[in-house]
Scaffold this motif. Structure first.
Motif, short mmCIF file in Angstrom:
data_model
loop_
_atom_site.label_atom_id
_atom_site.label_comp_id
_atom_site.label_asym_id
_atom_site.label_seq_id
_atom_site.Cartn_x
_atom_site.Cartn_y
_atom_site.Cartn_z
N GLN A 1 2.78 3.99 -10.52
CA GLN A 1 1.73 5.16 -10.84
C GLN A 1 0.92 5.31 -9.58
O GLN A 1 0.83 6.74 -9.04
CB GLN A 1 1.07 5.06 -12.11
CG GLN A 1 1.55 5.31 -13.42
CD GLN A 1 2.70 6.26 -13.34
OE1 GLN A 1 2.24 7.51 -13.40
NE2 GLN A 1 3.80 6.06 -13.42
N VAL A 2 0.42 4.45 -8.97
CA VAL A 2 -0.14 4.61 -7.66
C VAL A 2 0.57 5.19 -6.62
O VAL A 2 0.14 6.14 -5.88
CB VAL A 2 -0.80 3.36 -7.13
CG1 VAL A 2 0.15 2.48 -6.94
CG2 VAL A 2 -1.91 3.53 -6.05
N PHE A 3 1.78 5.07 -6.54
CA PHE A 3 2.65 5.41 -5.52
C PHE A 3 3.04 6.83 -6.00
O PHE A 3 3.30 7.82 -5.12
CB PHE A 3 3.91 4.55 -5.31
CG PHE A 3 3.64 3.17 -4.96
CD1 PHE A 3 2.90 2.90 -3.85
CD2 PHE A 3 4.09 1.95 -5.85
CE1 PHE A 3 2.40 1.65 -3.36
CE2 PHE A 3 3.50 0.85 -5.36
CZ PHE A 3 2.98 0.70 -4.25
N ARG A 4 3.29 7.15 -7.28
CA ARG A 4 3.64 8.46 -7.94
C ARG A 4 2.60 9.49 -7.25
O ARG A 4 2.95 10.79 -6.74
CB ARG A 4 3.42 8.42 -9.28
CG ARG A 4 3.86 9.89 -10.03
CD ARG A 4 4.13 9.60 -11.56
NE ARG A 4 4.87 10.60 -12.21
CZ ARG A 4 4.91 10.89 -13.54
NH1 ARG A 4 4.06 10.09 -14.36
NH2 ARG A 4 5.58 11.65 -14.02
N GLU A 5 1.26 9.15 -7.37
CA GLU A 5 0.44 10.06 -6.80
C GLU A 5 0.49 10.70 -5.20
O GLU A 5 0.34 11.47 -4.81
CB GLU A 5 -1.08 9.48 -6.96
CG GLU A 5 -1.56 9.40 -8.25
CD GLU A 5 -3.09 9.00 -8.49
OE1 GLU A 5 -3.51 8.75 -7.40
OE2 GLU A 5 -3.49 8.67 -9.72
N GLN A 6 1.02 9.55 -4.70
CA GLN A 6 1.44 9.86 -3.27
C GLN A 6 2.37 10.81 -3.04
O GLN A 6 2.59 11.68 -2.15
CB GLN A 6 1.81 8.42 -2.35
CG GLN A 6 0.60 7.50 -2.31
CD GLN A 6 1.08 6.10 -1.65
OE1 GLN A 6 2.28 5.91 -1.18
NE2 GLN A 6 0.31 5.20 -1.66
N TYR B 1 6.39 -1.59 -1.15
CA TYR B 1 7.12 -1.94 -2.46
C TYR B 1 8.53 -2.12 -2.49
O TYR B 1 8.93 -3.18 -3.07
CB TYR B 1 6.57 -0.90 -3.39
CG TYR B 1 6.87 -1.29 -4.88
CD1 TYR B 1 6.10 -2.11 -5.71
CD2 TYR B 1 8.10 -0.59 -5.48
CE1 TYR B 1 6.26 -2.57 -6.78
CE2 TYR B 1 8.36 -0.85 -6.88
CZ TYR B 1 7.56 -1.93 -7.36
OH TYR B 1 7.96 -2.38 -8.88
N GLU C 1 4.48 2.07 -15.24
CA GLU C 1 3.13 1.83 -14.91
C GLU C 1 2.95 1.26 -13.56
O GLU C 1 2.04 1.64 -12.89
CB GLU C 1 2.47 1.06 -16.04
CG GLU C 1 2.27 1.56 -17.49
CD GLU C 1 1.51 0.80 -18.45
OE1 GLU C 1 1.03 -0.12 -17.87
OE2 GLU C 1 1.89 0.87 -19.56
N GLU D 1 0.72 -1.28 -0.07
CA GLU D 1 0.14 -0.02 -0.04
C GLU D 1 0.81 1.12 0.11
O GLU D 1 0.15 2.34 -0.39
CB GLU D 1 -0.86 0.00 1.03
CG GLU D 1 -1.93 -1.19 1.18
CD GLU D 1 -2.92 -1.23 2.39
OE1 GLU D 1 -2.84 -0.15 3.45
OE2 GLU D 1 -3.92 -1.90 2.63
N THR D 2 2.05 1.27 0.32
CA THR D 2 3.07 2.41 0.31
C THR D 2 4.41 1.89 -0.43
O THR D 2 4.50 0.89 -0.75
CB THR D 2 3.38 2.67 1.83
OG1 THR D 2 4.26 1.73 2.17
CG2 THR D 2 2.13 2.96 2.43
#
Length: 226
Positions: free
Chosen positions: A217-222, A87, A214, A82-83
């Motif tokens: 990307q979810v972590f990029r937003e963080q 990862y 790709e 989740e973070t």
């Protein structure tokens, strides 16, 4: 007279034989027909109900199986880190303890104003960037240009710059504003993970490709929204 009597006797015998035969045959025929109807109808009804039950049971099992499969797929999708820290998993990489200081592209950190032709341009030639992979400065004798490290609570840093006051295990982390430097970092000692040692080069294309990964990307937003 004897002939008439004989004929009468013969007629009576004939009717007697006919009535006897009818009484023996007809009841059996009706009984058989009734028995046939009573046997056929219940068997047909039972067979119909059994077929209907089997069809309903099969449909219920199919729907139950589909629901179970859907639930399984859904639970699989939510599993995972989740973070960014989860990862990366720092145990997989060599670590180093560094003194990290926040800096900006402005005059307070670089001595350059926004009118300077090299404002916001690092020693490697790529523009400063705060992103999933941010540009950082280091002692190039220790961490050459292109070195990628992970800094807890900051994210990935790619060595793109140097500084006269940066020596040994000191590093500078880029932030867009002075306010961000003080609010989000300041100066602190941290253990970083060395993801990749640089070869002395870094291009804007390489940095962009890292940031467009790709899977991250979810972590990029963080990072960009923090």
């Amino acid at each position: 007279m004897p002939t008439l009597l004989k004929r009468s006797v013969m007629i009576l015998l004939f009717f007697g034989i006919f009535l006897g035969a009818w009484s023996k045959v007809s009841p059996l025929s009706f009984a058989d027909e009734a028995e046939g109807l009573s046997d056929d109808e219940p068997v047909s009804f039972a067979a119909s109900r059994e077929a209907e039950y089997r069809e309903t049971t099969l449909e219920d099992k199919t729907l139950k199986t589909k629901r179970q499969q859907k639930s399984y797929i859904s639970s699989e999708r939510i599993e995972g880190p989740e973070t960014l820290e989860e990862y990366v998993n720092a145990e997989n990489y060599p670590s180093a303890t560094v003194m990290a200081t926040g800096y900006t592209a402005g005059v307070e950190s670089t001595g350059k104003t926004s009118e300077h032709p090299q404002y916001g341009i690092t020693f490697s030639g790529v523009p400063v960037k705060r992103d999933l992979y941010s540009t950082i400065a280091a002692d190039l004798d220790v961490y050459p240009i292109g070195t990628v490290m992970f800094i807890p609570e900051y994210g990935y840093g790619v060595v793109a710059d140097k500084g006269s006051a940066i020596n040994g295990n000191d590093i500078d982390l880029y932030f867009e504003t002075v306010e961000d430097v003080y609010a989000k970092w300041g100066k602190q000692e941290v253990d970083v993970s060395i993801i990749k040692k640089g070869d002395g080069t870094l291009t804007e294309e390489v940095l962009n490709n890292l940031n467009e990964n790709e899977a991250l990307q979810v972590f990029r937003e963080q990072i960009t929204k923090s």
